[in-house]
Design a protein around this motif. Structure first.
Motif, PDB file in Angstrom:
ATOM      1  N   VAL A  46      32.663  39.259  56.803  1.00 34.66           N
ATOM      2  CA  VAL A  46      33.357  40.649  56.417  1.00 34.66           C
ATOM      3  C   VAL A  46      33.932  40.856  55.108  1.00 34.66           C
ATOM      4  O   VAL A  46      33.414  41.650  54.453  1.00 34.66           O
ATOM      5  N   GLN A  67      31.038  41.302  52.633  1.00 34.42           N
ATOM      6  CA  GLN A  67      30.399  42.609  52.584  1.00 34.42           C
ATOM      7  C   GLN A  67      31.264  43.405  51.937  1.00 34.42           C
ATOM      8  O   GLN A  67      31.037  44.478  51.378  1.00 34.42           O
ATOM      9  N   TYR A  68      32.439  43.241  52.069  1.00 40.05           N
ATOM     10  CA  TYR A  68      33.591  44.086  51.542  1.00 40.05           C
ATOM     11  C   TYR A  68      33.575  44.052  50.076  1.00 40.05           C
ATOM     12  O   TYR A  68      33.518  45.157  49.365  1.00 40.05           O
ATOM     13  N   VAL A  83      31.066  46.868  57.125  1.00 47.46           N
ATOM     14  CA  VAL A  83      32.584  46.307  57.269  1.00 47.46           C
ATOM     15  C   VAL A  83      33.282  46.870  58.325  1.00 47.46           C
ATOM     16  O   VAL A  83      33.857  46.272  59.078  1.00 47.46           O
TER      17      VAL A  83
END
Length: 192
Positions: A143, A146-147, A169
């Motif tokens: 995550v 991806q953030y 996310v």
């Protein structure tokens, strides 16, 4: 009985934190670092310094440890993040990049993520995207990567890809630590 065992030191420090005595926890970590060579204790103390808003102490701790182990990936990685995140001067941003530039050839997604985020914090968005995509390829479900991609695409002006990563996310980890930051960008992009 075993002064080099990092878990015992960590648990002792954590017990002081649970008693709301951070200064005693700091003292225990300082003592533990003298007794044990385990890098995890350095990282725990630096994280505690960061929580206590004692960024200069965290930076000094990593600097001290890098003198002893200049090739330590975790020490270089963590110091770079502190410098890039909390210091706004160009010398700190340059040093952060110097510490993690060697990660360009890494096959460790965490190290590549750090390098990409340092590029982002330096406003070098194309380099950030390329590096973060390498990290994502190695660890597609992390995550944090991806953030970082979402924020980099947003800064670059590619709102479609920013939207895609923001939604990923939120769906992947509703209790994500940086959720408020994600929600703010989602509101700017009118994502529900």
């Amino acid at each position: 009985k075993n002064p080099t065992w990092w878990i015992g030191w960590r648990n002792l420090a954590q017990s002081q934190l649970m008693r709301n005595q951070p200064d005693k926890a700091v003292a225990i970590y300082r003592q533990s670092i003298s007794a044990s060579s385990d890098e995890r204790l350095v990282i725990y103390l630096a994280l505690l310094y960061e929580q206590l808003k004692r960024i200069d102490d965290a930076v000094a701790l990593y600097d001290e440890k890098l003198k002893q182990a200049p090739t330590s990936a975790s020490m270089n990685n963590n110091l770079a993040i502190l410098l890039a995140t909390y210091r706004q001067d160009s010398a700190s941003k340059d040093r952060a990049l110097q510490l993690v530039k060697k990660f360009e050839v890494s096959d460790n997604s965490h190290n590549l993520d750090t390098l990409g985020w340092v590029y982002y914090l330096r406003s070098e968005y194309d380099l950030a995207i390329n590096t973060l995509l390498q990290a994502e390829k190695l660890s597609p479900n992390v995550v944090t990567i991806q953030y970082h991609l979402a924020f980099t695409y947003f800064a670059k002006g590619n709102h479609d890809l920013a939207r895609k990563y923001l939604q990923t996310v939120i769906k992947a980890e509703p209790a994500f630590a940086k959720r408020q930051d994600v929600v703010q960008i989602m509101e700017k992009l009118k994502i529900t």
